[in-house]
Motif scaffolding. Structure first.
Motif, PDB file in Angstrom:
ATOM      1  N   LEU A 100     -54.549  -2.629   2.484  1.00 44.13           N
ATOM      2  CA  LEU A 100     -53.632  -1.644   3.052  1.00 44.13           C
ATOM      3  C   LEU A 100     -52.642  -2.295   4.005  1.00 44.13           C
ATOM      4  CD1 LEU A 100     -56.053   1.329   3.791  1.00 44.13           C
ATOM      5  CD2 LEU A 100     -54.314   1.197   1.998  1.00 44.13           C
ATOM      6  N   ILE A 101     -53.096  -3.290   4.744  1.00 43.76           N
ATOM      7  CA  ILE A 101     -52.214  -3.971   5.691  1.00 43.76           C
ATOM      8  C   ILE A 101     -51.202  -4.835   4.955  1.00 43.76           C
ATOM      9  CG2 ILE A 101     -52.151  -5.759   7.479  1.00 43.76           C
ATOM     10  CD1 ILE A 101     -54.851  -4.677   8.446  1.00 43.76           C
ATOM     11  N   ALA A 102     -51.648  -5.525   3.910  1.00 46.43           N
ATOM     12  CA  ALA A 102     -50.807  -6.512   3.250  1.00 46.43           C
ATOM     13  C   ALA A 102     -50.026  -5.957   2.062  1.00 46.43           C
ATOM     14  CB  ALA A 102     -51.677  -7.675   2.778  1.00 46.43           C
ATOM     15  N   ARG A 103     -50.027  -4.657   1.860  1.00 44.21           N
ATOM     16  CA  ARG A 103     -49.332  -4.138   0.682  1.00 44.21           C
ATOM     17  C   ARG A 103     -47.817  -4.300   0.840  1.00 44.21           C
ATOM     18  NH1 ARG A 103     -50.159   2.334   1.356  1.00 44.21           N
ATOM     19  NH2 ARG A 103     -49.278   2.450   3.430  1.00 44.21           N
ATOM     20  N   PRO A 104     -47.125  -4.626  -0.248  1.00 44.60           N
ATOM     21  CA  PRO A 104     -45.672  -4.829  -0.175  1.00 44.60           C
ATOM     22  C   PRO A 104     -44.920  -3.520   0.052  1.00 44.60           C
ATOM     23  CG  PRO A 104     -46.490  -5.110  -2.409  1.00 44.60           C
ATOM     24  CD  PRO A 104     -47.673  -4.915  -1.537  1.00 44.60           C
ATOM     25  N   LEU A 105     -43.681  -3.648   0.491  1.00 44.13           N
ATOM     26  CA  LEU A 105     -42.868  -2.484   0.824  1.00 44.13           C
ATOM     27  C   LEU A 105     -42.658  -1.548  -0.362  1.00 44.13           C
ATOM     28  CD1 LEU A 105     -40.060  -3.897   3.114  1.00 44.13           C
ATOM     29  CD2 LEU A 105     -41.854  -2.319   3.732  1.00 44.13           C
ATOM     30  N   ASP A 106     -42.436  -2.110  -1.546  1.00 45.82           N
ATOM     31  CA  ASP A 106     -42.141  -1.253  -2.695  1.00 45.82           C
ATOM     32  C   ASP A 106     -43.365  -0.491  -3.176  1.00 45.82           C
ATOM     33  OD1 ASP A 106     -42.297  -3.708  -5.385  1.00 45.82           O
ATOM     34  OD2 ASP A 106     -43.380  -3.558  -3.512  1.00 45.82           O
ATOM     35  N   LYS A 107     -44.558  -0.832  -2.710  1.00 45.08           N
ATOM     36  CA  LYS A 107     -45.758  -0.129  -3.148  1.00 45.08           C
ATOM     37  C   LYS A 107     -46.272   0.858  -2.113  1.00 45.08           C
ATOM     38  CE  LYS A 107     -47.436  -3.484  -6.433  1.00 45.08           C
ATOM     39  NZ  LYS A 107     -48.542  -4.292  -6.861  1.00 45.08           N
ATOM     40  N   ILE A 108     -45.510   1.095  -1.053  1.00 43.04           N
ATOM     41  CA  ILE A 108     -45.944   2.071  -0.052  1.00 43.04           C
ATOM     42  C   ILE A 108     -45.952   3.431  -0.730  1.00 43.04           C
ATOM     43  CG2 ILE A 108     -45.310   3.226   2.092  1.00 43.04           C
ATOM     44  CD1 ILE A 108     -44.215   0.623   3.096  1.00 43.04           C
ATOM     45  N   LYS A 110     -45.865   7.372  -1.582  1.00 41.83           N
ATOM     46  CA  LYS A 110     -44.976   8.444  -1.153  1.00 41.83           C
ATOM     47  C   LYS A 110     -45.743   9.498  -0.360  1.00 41.83           C
ATOM     48  CE  LYS A 110     -41.804   7.682  -4.907  1.00 41.83           C
ATOM     49  NZ  LYS A 110     -41.204   8.177  -6.104  1.00 41.83           N
ATOM     50  N   ASP A 111     -47.070   9.453  -0.456  1.00 38.92           N
ATOM     51  CA  ASP A 111     -47.889  10.419   0.275  1.00 38.92           C
ATOM     52  C   ASP A 111     -47.847  10.175   1.781  1.00 38.92           C
ATOM     53  OD1 ASP A 111     -48.578  11.416  -2.163  1.00 38.92           O
ATOM     54  OD2 ASP A 111     -50.466  10.305  -2.277  1.00 38.92           O
ATOM     55  N   ASP A 112     -47.499   8.971   2.183  1.00 39.68           N
ATOM     56  CA  ASP A 112     -47.490   8.632   3.600  1.00 39.68           C
ATOM     57  C   ASP A 112     -46.412   9.389   4.362  1.00 39.68           C
ATOM     58  OD1 ASP A 112     -48.287   5.121   3.183  1.00 39.68           O
ATOM     59  OD2 ASP A 112     -49.546   6.879   3.127  1.00 39.68           O
ATOM     60  N   GLY A 113     -45.425   9.874   3.672  1.00 35.58           N
ATOM     61  CA  GLY A 113     -44.350  10.587   4.339  1.00 35.58           C
ATOM     62  C   GLY A 113     -43.168   9.670   4.600  1.00 35.58           C
ATOM     63  N   LYS A 114     -41.997  10.249   4.533  1.00 38.46           N
ATOM     64  CA  LYS A 114     -40.776   9.462   4.669  1.00 38.46           C
ATOM     65  C   LYS A 114     -40.658   8.836   6.054  1.00 38.46           C
ATOM     66  CE  LYS A 114     -35.873   9.729   3.689  1.00 38.46           C
ATOM     67  NZ  LYS A 114     -34.778  10.564   3.272  1.00 38.46           N
ATOM     68  N   ALA A 115     -40.971   9.584   7.094  1.00 38.37           N
ATOM     69  CA  ALA A 115     -40.860   9.051   8.458  1.00 38.37           C
ATOM     70  C   ALA A 115     -41.815   7.877   8.648  1.00 38.37           C
ATOM     71  CB  ALA A 115     -41.158  10.139   9.474  1.00 38.37           C
ATOM     72  N   ARG A 116     -43.001   8.013   8.122  1.00 38.99           N
ATOM     73  CA  ARG A 116     -43.988   6.945   8.241  1.00 38.99           C
ATOM     74  C   ARG A 116     -43.551   5.708   7.463  1.00 38.99           C
ATOM     75  NH1 ARG A 116     -50.343   7.639   6.833  1.00 38.99           N
ATOM     76  NH2 ARG A 116     -51.003   5.599   7.528  1.00 38.99           N
ATOM     77  N   ASP A 117     -42.965   5.928   6.276  1.00 36.56           N
ATOM     78  CA  ASP A 117     -42.445   4.820   5.476  1.00 36.56           C
ATOM     79  C   ASP A 117     -41.346   4.088   6.235  1.00 36.56           C
ATOM     80  OD1 ASP A 117     -44.158   5.413   3.446  1.00 36.56           O
ATOM     81  OD2 ASP A 117     -42.664   6.407   2.176  1.00 36.56           O
ATOM     82  N   GLU A 118     -40.439   4.849   6.824  1.00 38.90           N
ATOM     83  CA  GLU A 118     -39.341   4.224   7.558  1.00 38.90           C
ATOM     84  C   GLU A 118     -39.874   3.445   8.757  1.00 38.90           C
ATOM     85  OE1 GLU A 118     -36.601   7.336   8.513  1.00 38.90           O
ATOM     86  OE2 GLU A 118     -36.048   7.647   6.424  1.00 38.90           O
ATOM     87  N   GLU A 119     -40.854   4.021   9.442  1.00 37.54           N
ATOM     88  CA  GLU A 119     -41.441   3.341  10.597  1.00 37.54           C
ATOM     89  C   GLU A 119     -42.125   2.048  10.162  1.00 37.54           C
ATOM     90  OE1 GLU A 119     -45.116   4.302  13.508  1.00 37.54           O
ATOM     91  OE2 GLU A 119     -43.639   5.920  13.257  1.00 37.54           O
ATOM     92  N   ARG A 120     -42.891   2.130   9.087  1.00 38.11           N
ATOM     93  CA  ARG A 120     -43.578   0.942   8.561  1.00 38.11           C
ATOM     94  C   ARG A 120     -42.565  -0.094   8.093  1.00 38.11           C
ATOM     95  NH1 ARG A 120     -47.607  -2.402   8.815  1.00 38.11           N
ATOM     96  NH2 ARG A 120     -48.352  -3.122   6.821  1.00 38.11           N
ATOM     97  N   HIS A 121     -41.489   0.380   7.465  1.00 40.98           N
ATOM     98  CA  HIS A 121     -40.428  -0.518   6.996  1.00 40.98           C
ATOM     99  C   HIS A 121     -39.802  -1.258   8.175  1.00 40.98           C
ATOM    100  CE1 HIS A 121     -37.262  -2.039   4.455  1.00 40.98           C
ATOM    101  NE2 HIS A 121     -36.348  -1.550   5.288  1.00 40.98           N
ATOM    102  N   LYS A 122     -39.543  -0.543   9.263  1.00 38.86           N
ATOM    103  CA  LYS A 122     -38.967  -1.171  10.452  1.00 38.86           C
ATOM    104  C   LYS A 122     -39.925  -2.202  11.038  1.00 38.86           C
ATOM    105  CE  LYS A 122     -36.014   2.694  11.776  1.00 38.86           C
ATOM    106  NZ  LYS A 122     -35.811   3.779  12.748  1.00 38.86           N
ATOM    107  N   GLU A 123     -41.212  -1.856  11.074  1.00 43.80           N
ATOM    108  CA  GLU A 123     -42.214  -2.795  11.592  1.00 43.80           C
ATOM    109  C   GLU A 123     -42.239  -4.063  10.745  1.00 43.80           C
ATOM    110  OE1 GLU A 123     -46.079  -1.053  11.820  1.00 43.80           O
ATOM    111  OE2 GLU A 123     -45.373   0.638  13.038  1.00 43.80           O
ATOM    112  N   LEU A 124     -42.280  -3.878   9.427  1.00 42.57           N
ATOM    113  CA  LEU A 124     -42.342  -5.031   8.536  1.00 42.57           C
ATOM    114  C   LEU A 124     -41.059  -5.854   8.614  1.00 42.57           C
ATOM    115  CD1 LEU A 124     -44.079  -3.478   5.420  1.00 42.57           C
ATOM    116  CD2 LEU A 124     -45.053  -5.054   7.070  1.00 42.57           C
ATOM    117  N   LYS A 125     -39.938  -5.173   8.753  1.00 48.64           N
ATOM    118  CA  LYS A 125     -38.667  -5.882   8.870  1.00 48.64           C
ATOM    119  C   LYS A 125     -38.662  -6.721  10.141  1.00 48.64           C
ATOM    120  CE  LYS A 125     -33.731  -5.083   8.401  1.00 48.64           C
ATOM    121  NZ  LYS A 125     -32.665  -4.088   8.287  1.00 48.64           N
TER     122      LYS A 125
END
Length: 179
Positions: A100-108, A110-125
C-alpha cells in the motif's frame, strides 16, 4: 481575555436555559414501552453475541476473528511457507502495508477519493523532488570523485615513469661513484 469571558458568558447562558428545561422534567421523561422493548431486545442480542464470543475463545484460539475456512487456509499456507501461524500472519500484514505504501501513482484506487488522491500525489511529488535533489548532489560528488581519481591515475603514471627513469640512472650513478 475579553473573548474568553464572552465565550464563557454565552456557554453559561445556554446552560441556564437548559437547566430550566431539565428541572421541569422534560429531559427526565420515562422512555416509552416500545423504546424499552427495543432496548431490552438489543441488550439480549448483545448478551448472546458476547456469550458466543466467550464460547469460541474458551473452545479454541481465534486469530483475527477468522472463520474456520480462513483459519484452515492460514494454517495450510503457513505450513507451506514453513513459518508459524503468527509469523505468517505478521509477514502477510507487513507485505500488505508495504504494497500500500509503495504502490505507484497510476494505481491509486478511485475509492480513496479525489481529495485523498491529490493529497497523496502531492506527498509523493514532494518525496520525488527530495530524491531528485539528493541524486543531483550524489551525481555531483561522484563526478568530482571520478575527476580526482582520473587525476590520481595520471599522476600515478607520471610517478611510475619518473621511478623508471631513476632506476635507469641509478646504475650509471653507481658506476660514476666507483670511478
Amino acid at each position: 481575555m475579553a473573548k474568553k469571558k464572552l465565550l464563557r458568558k454565552a456557554v453559561m447562558g445556554d446552560l441556564k436555559d437548559k437547566l430550566g428545561i431539565h428541572n421541569k422534567g422534560e429531559f427526565l421523561e420515562e422512555p416509552s414501552e416500545e423504546e424499552m422493548k427495543e432496548r431490552e431486545a438489543e441488550r439480549e442480542r448483545r448478551k448472546k453475541e458476547l456469550e458466543e464470543v466467550e464460547k469460541a475463545i474458551r473452545g479454541k484460539q481465534v486469530k483475527f476473528l477468522a472463520t474456520e475456512k480462513e483459519l484452515a487456509e492460514i494454517k495450510k499456507y503457513a505450513r507451506l511457507d514453513r513459518k508459524s501461524q503468527s509469523e505468517f500472519i505478521r509477514s502477510s500484514i507487513w507485505e500488505k502495508i508495504n504494497s500500500l505504501i509503495a504502490r505507484p501513482l497510476d494505481k491509486i484506487s478511485k475509492d480513496d477519493g479525489k481529495a485523498r488522491d491529490e493529497e497523496r500525489h502531492k506527498e509523493l511529488k514532494g518525496e520525488m523532488e527530495a530524491i531528485k535533489e539528493r541524486l543531483k548532489i550524489l551525481t555531483r560528488l561522484e563526478r568530482k570523485g571520478l575527476k580526482r581519481l582520473a587525476g590520481l591515475e595520471i599522476r600515478e603514471k607520471e610517478l611510475k615513469g619518473e621511478l623508471e627513469a631513476i632506476k635507469d640512472r641509478l646504475p650509471r650513478l653507481e658506476m660514476k661513484e666507483k670511478e
